[in-house]
Design a protein around this motif. Structure first.
Motif, PDB file in Angstrom:
ATOM      1  N   UNK A 222       0.825  -1.201   0.000  1.00 44.19           N
ATOM      2  CA  UNK A 222       0.000   0.000   0.000  1.00 44.19           C
ATOM      3  C   UNK A 222       0.864   1.257   0.000  1.00 44.19           C
ATOM      4  N   UNK A 223       1.923   1.214  -0.822  1.00 41.90           N
ATOM      5  CA  UNK A 223       2.766   2.386  -0.986  1.00 41.90           C
ATOM      6  C   UNK A 223       3.814   2.559   0.086  1.00 41.90           C
ATOM      7  N   UNK A 224       3.864   1.645   1.103  1.00 38.30           N
ATOM      8  CA  UNK A 224       4.837   1.750   2.185  1.00 38.30           C
ATOM      9  C   UNK A 224       5.706   0.505   2.178  1.00 38.30           C
ATOM     10  N   UNK A 225       6.995   0.701   2.336  1.00 37.79           N
ATOM     11  CA  UNK A 225       7.910  -0.433   2.374  1.00 37.79           C
ATOM     12  C   UNK A 225       7.598  -1.290   3.588  1.00 37.79           C
ATOM     13  N   UNK A 226       7.457  -2.611   3.402  1.00 36.20           N
ATOM     14  CA  UNK A 226       7.145  -3.512   4.505  1.00 36.20           C
ATOM     15  C   UNK A 226       8.380  -3.746   5.367  1.00 36.20           C
ATOM     16  N   UNK A 227       8.158  -4.337   6.545  1.00 35.36           N
ATOM     17  CA  UNK A 227       9.236  -4.681   7.464  1.00 35.36           C
ATOM     18  C   UNK A 227       9.650  -6.135   7.310  1.00 35.36           C
ATOM     19  N   UNK A 228       9.175  -6.817   6.281  1.00 33.02           N
ATOM     20  CA  UNK A 228       9.391  -8.257   6.124  1.00 33.02           C
ATOM     21  C   UNK A 228      10.856  -8.647   6.172  1.00 33.02           C
ATOM     22  N   UNK A 229      11.708  -7.839   5.541  1.00 35.59           N
ATOM     23  CA  UNK A 229      13.096  -8.245   5.393  1.00 35.59           C
ATOM     24  C   UNK A 229      13.990  -7.777   6.547  1.00 35.59           C
ATOM     25  N   UNK A 230      13.385  -7.175   7.577  1.00 36.61           N
ATOM     26  CA  UNK A 230      14.157  -6.791   8.751  1.00 36.61           C
ATOM     27  C   UNK A 230      14.059  -7.925   9.770  1.00 36.61           C
ATOM     28  N   UNK A 231      15.074  -8.793   9.794  1.00 37.81           N
ATOM     29  CA  UNK A 231      15.045  -9.958  10.659  1.00 37.81           C
ATOM     30  C   UNK A 231      16.254  -9.977  11.586  1.00 37.81           C
ATOM     31  N   UNK A 232      16.121 -10.781  12.651  1.00 39.86           N
ATOM     32  CA  UNK A 232      17.208 -10.935  13.598  1.00 39.86           C
ATOM     33  C   UNK A 232      18.372 -11.646  12.920  1.00 39.86           C
ATOM     34  N   UNK A 233      19.568 -11.509  13.480  1.00 34.29           N
ATOM     35  CA  UNK A 233      20.725 -12.196  12.895  1.00 34.29           C
ATOM     36  C   UNK A 233      20.507 -13.701  12.819  1.00 34.29           C
ATOM     37  N   UNK A 234      21.134 -14.319  11.835  1.00 35.02           N
ATOM     38  CA  UNK A 234      21.079 -15.761  11.657  1.00 35.02           C
ATOM     39  C   UNK A 234      22.303 -16.378  12.318  1.00 35.02           C
ATOM     40  N   UNK A 235      22.088 -17.461  13.077  1.00 40.18           N
ATOM     41  CA  UNK A 235      23.192 -18.177  13.710  1.00 40.18           C
ATOM     42  C   UNK A 235      23.631 -19.304  12.785  1.00 40.18           C
ATOM     43  N   UNK A 236      24.920 -19.322  12.447  1.00 35.10           N
ATOM     44  CA  UNK A 236      25.476 -20.309  11.532  1.00 35.10           C
ATOM     45  C   UNK A 236      26.601 -21.051  12.233  1.00 35.10           C
ATOM     46  N   UNK A 237      26.466 -22.396  12.315  1.00 38.90           N
ATOM     47  CA  UNK A 237      27.481 -23.232  12.940  1.00 38.90           C
ATOM     48  C   UNK A 237      28.297 -23.952  11.880  1.00 38.90           C
ATOM     49  N   UNK A 238      29.627 -23.933  12.040  1.00 34.55           N
ATOM     50  CA  UNK A 238      30.547 -24.501  11.067  1.00 34.55           C
ATOM     51  C   UNK A 238      31.427 -25.541  11.727  1.00 34.55           C
ATOM     52  N   UNK A 239      31.645 -26.661  11.012  1.00 36.77           N
ATOM     53  CA  UNK A 239      32.495 -27.715  11.563  1.00 36.77           C
ATOM     54  C   UNK A 239      33.001 -28.595  10.436  1.00 36.77           C
ATOM     55  N   UNK A 240      34.163 -29.258  10.616  1.00 33.15           N
ATOM     56  CA  UNK A 240      34.665 -30.192   9.597  1.00 33.15           C
ATOM     57  C   UNK A 240      33.859 -31.484   9.613  1.00 33.15           C
ATOM     58  N   UNK A 241      33.381 -31.912   8.451  1.00 36.41           N
ATOM     59  CA  UNK A 241      32.611 -33.156   8.362  1.00 36.41           C
ATOM     60  C   UNK A 241      33.137 -34.089   7.283  1.00 36.41           C
ATOM     61  N   UNK A 242      33.941 -33.562   6.349  1.00 39.19           N
ATOM     62  CA  UNK A 242      34.544 -34.377   5.299  1.00 39.19           C
ATOM     63  C   UNK A 242      36.050 -34.369   5.513  1.00 39.19           C
TER      64      UNK A 242
END
Length: 273
Positions: A222-242
């Motif tokens: 409705x002519x106003x930018x939504x807040x949809x894409x304002x999200x909390x940080x994503x937590x990403x865990x990394x580890x050796x598996x191969x």
């Protein structure tokens, strides 16, 4: 696009983040000439909503990343979505310099495609089909595009620092053809992941925090930018598996309107060329 329909892509945008983040630390300048195939399942509110498969081929001087993703379960039944992305480029001084990025997919039976081509001056030529309606989405100003990278190549540039022991640190300017955003990475520390029936991995992992800041290309309402894409940080865990390869993403945690989003690593295999 009605807000109720946008809430579905909100989950898939987290999946899109997975597509960008999954290859994050599979590269090092000493990596053997092997392809790596990774499989992921993404859950929202306790239900499986997305599966992703990544094929990564990285050499000393060049790279190729291919990511496929598709909605699952009830989400897949009522809101079918498929996506295939591929980036090709050169490794220069520990950073990924894309030459081309292709993305194609379907959303509820409607085909969508993005083509990005790069030259040595930082110029980006974009072809987006179908073009976005300015009444529905804010256009990305042309002056914000030069010098950007694609989503898959972006994290490869950050990956070299991780593989070298410097952690997840840095901000990368990204243009995906429809949106212009910054991906910021920060090392949080170490985390012990307990065994569970969803993932093939358990054990110690490096905990990274990833924040996405959309600068242009947001949906309007409705002519106003939504807040949809304002999200909390994503937590990403990394580890050796191969064995013999650097760490890979083994878990991702985020948020959506459907509840908590969790990504599990369900397979990881080195593919001999």
């Amino acid at each position: 696009m009605p807000t109720s329909m946008r809430s579905i892509p909100a989950v898939m945008l987290v999946g899109g983040a997975v597509a960008a983040l999954v290859p994050a630390v599979l590269i090092s300048t000493a990596m053997a000439a092997e392809k790596v195939r990774l499989g992921y399942a993404i859950y929202a509110g306790g239900f499986e909503v997305l599966q992703a498969s990544i094929l990564l081929d990285v050499g000393r001087d060049d790279y190729e990343v291919e990511v496929s993703a598709e909605t699952q379960g009830l989400i897949g039944t009522f809101f079918p979505w498929q996506n295939l992305s591929r980036s090709v480029g050169l490794m220069r001084d520990g950073e990924a310099a894309p030459r081309s990025h292709r993305q194609s997919g379907t959303w509820r039976g409607r085909e969508r495609a993005v083509s990005l081509d790069y030259d040595d001056t930082g110029r980006v030529v974009a072809d987006v089909r179908p073009p976005d309606d300015p009444a529905e989405r804010d256009p990305v100003p042309p002056e914000m595009v030069p010098g950007t990278t694609d989503p898959l190549s972006a994290v490869l540039s950050v990956a070299t620092g991780v593989a070298a022991g410097r952690g997840c640190t840095g901000t990368v300017q990204v243009f995906d053809g429809r949106r212009r955003y910054d991906l910021s990475f920060r090392t949080v520390g170490n985390r012990q992941l307990a065994p569970n029936r969803y993932s093939v991995f358990s054990g110690p992992a490096v905990h990274c925090e990833v924040t996405s800041k959309v600068l242009a290309g947001r949906w309007k309402q409705e002519g106003v930018v939504t807040e949809q894409e304002k999200r909390a940080p994503v937590a990403l865990m990394l580890a050796p598996v191969v064995e013999g390869l650097p760490p890979v993403p083994v878990r991702l945690e985020g948020e959506s309107r459907f509840g908590d989003v969790i990504m599990h690593l369900i397979s990881a295999d080195a593919v001999a060329q």
